[in-house]
Design a protein around this motif. Structure first.
Motif, PDB file in Angstrom:
ATOM      1  N   VAL A   3       0.972  -1.077   0.101  1.00 52.63           N
ATOM      2  CA  VAL A   3      -0.185  -0.009   0.006  1.00 52.63           C
ATOM      3  C   VAL A   3       1.016   1.173   0.004  1.00 52.63           C
ATOM      4  N   ASN A   4       0.538   2.016  -1.066  1.00 53.56           N
ATOM      5  CA  ASN A   4       1.223   3.401  -0.926  1.00 53.56           C
ATOM      6  C   ASN A   4       0.736   4.455  -0.054  1.00 53.56           C
ATOM      7  N   ILE A   5       1.658   4.976   0.715  1.00 53.82           N
ATOM      8  CA  ILE A   5       1.303   6.125   1.516  1.00 53.82           C
ATOM      9  C   ILE A   5       2.081   7.453   1.089  1.00 53.82           C
ATOM     10  N   ALA A  31       7.317  10.852  -0.293  1.00 50.06           N
ATOM     11  CA  ALA A  31       6.998  12.135   0.407  1.00 50.06           C
ATOM     12  C   ALA A  31       7.177  13.263  -0.514  1.00 50.06           C
ATOM     13  N   ALA A  32       6.423  14.486  -0.211  1.00 50.42           N
ATOM     14  CA  ALA A  32       6.343  15.700  -0.758  1.00 50.42           C
ATOM     15  C   ALA A  32       6.529  16.764   0.249  1.00 50.42           C
ATOM     16  N   GLU A  40       1.245  15.657  -8.001  1.00 47.36           N
ATOM     17  CA  GLU A  40       2.170  14.867  -9.004  1.00 47.36           C
ATOM     18  C   GLU A  40       2.446  13.643  -8.668  1.00 47.36           C
ATOM     19  N   LEU A  41       2.849  13.323  -7.411  1.00 46.54           N
ATOM     20  CA  LEU A  41       3.291  12.162  -6.904  1.00 46.54           C
ATOM     21  C   LEU A  41       2.054  11.444  -6.697  1.00 46.54           C
ATOM     22  N   ALA A  42       0.812  11.946  -6.101  1.00 49.46           N
ATOM     23  CA  ALA A  42      -0.282  11.077  -5.804  1.00 49.46           C
ATOM     24  C   ALA A  42      -0.717  10.192  -7.104  1.00 49.46           C
ATOM     25  N   LYS A  45       2.643   7.891  -8.479  1.00 53.04           N
ATOM     26  CA  LYS A  45       3.049   6.818  -7.447  1.00 53.04           C
ATOM     27  C   LYS A  45       1.633   5.794  -7.166  1.00 53.04           C
ATOM     28  N   LYS A  46       0.404   6.477  -7.432  1.00 50.95           N
ATOM     29  CA  LYS A  46      -0.835   5.678  -7.228  1.00 50.95           C
ATOM     30  C   LYS A  46      -1.005   5.902  -5.505  1.00 50.95           C
ATOM     31  N   ALA A  47      -0.938   6.657  -4.919  1.00 46.35           N
ATOM     32  CA  ALA A  47      -0.995   6.700  -3.766  1.00 46.35           C
ATOM     33  C   ALA A  47      -2.306   6.392  -3.157  1.00 46.35           C
TER      34      ALA A  47
END
Length: 232
Positions: A3-5, A31-32, A40-42, A45-47
């Motif tokens: 799971v990506n946090i 982390a951002a 962008e990371l959401a 990285k498929k948060a």
């Protein structure tokens, strides 16, 4: 698959503290340092879940929470702040936050809240969904009418796209999805076909269940999209 946090905080010490404890629990962490980078990371990285500090440069936590919830309604959000006023909590919940943590916090409490939210959203374990008297089983991509007792009702195998489409609608009964929503979430953002393919698949799903006592209906909301409703 882990799971990506997504952690969003401009304090590197806080980020590393959260990263250490969450990774120890088996989560993947990205982390951002601000809200713009977080958006962008959401996507990249498929948060699966976001932990957001309120006071940040470029875009504060309020604005980020609101935008994430608009784009990813299935993503749980925990707001983190050094201030514990009730007004801040109410504002966060109004914008869609699912939980609230005040600094300084116990890292183990954070990990426990993350696990609780993931269970609530069933991100880790949602392989079955019950709609009316139909159980959708993602292990077999099948629907079982009348419950899980296969002796009473043999499973109905569904093609991959039809199952994923029905599973998506069934996971959010009463929620309207546009064709574009369903294309992106079922077929993927790189799908190059006509969005009317959704209509074709919806018709096929309806045809499969029309003569069965399934106690759910997929409604067409003219000019908007589709939603699934469960009969009383």
């Amino acid at each position: 698959m882990a799971v990506n946090i997504l952690i969003v905080d401009d304090d590197p010490d806080i980020v590393e503290l959260m990263r250490f404890y969450l990774q120890r629990e088996g989560f993947a962490v990205v982390a951002a340092a601000d809200g713009v980078q977080a958006l962008e990371l959401a996507e990249e990285k498929k948060a699966d879940l976001a932990i957001i500090d309120i006071m940040m440069p470029k875009m504060d936590g309020w604005a980020l929470c609101e935008q994430l919830k608009a784009e990813y309604p299935d993503m749980p959000v925990i707001m983190v702040t050094a201030k514990g006023e009730t007004g801040h909590k109410l504002k966060g919940f109004h914008l869609g936050a699912d939980d609230y943590l005040v600094k300084p916090f116990e890292p183990l409490e954070l990990a426990a809240r993350v696990k609780s939210l993931l269970r609530r959203y069933r991100i880790q374990s949602q392989m079955k969904v019950q709609i009316g008297n139909v159980m959708l089983d993602k292990h077999r991509y099948a629907a079982i009418v009348g419950g899980e007792d296969e002796l009473d009702s043999p499973p109905i195998a569904l093609p991959l796209r039809e199952f994923d489409l029905l599973f998506k609608l069934a996971s959010h009964p009463g929620q309207i999805f546009t064709r574009n929503d369903l294309i992106e979430q079922v077929w993927g953002a790189d799908f190059e076909g006509d969005d009317r393919t959704v209509d074709v698949h919806i018709k096929r799903i309806r045809d499969r269940f029309v003569e069965l006592d399934c106690r759910f209906v997929i409604e067409t909301k003219r000019g908007l999209g589709y939603k699934l409703e469960v009969a009383e």
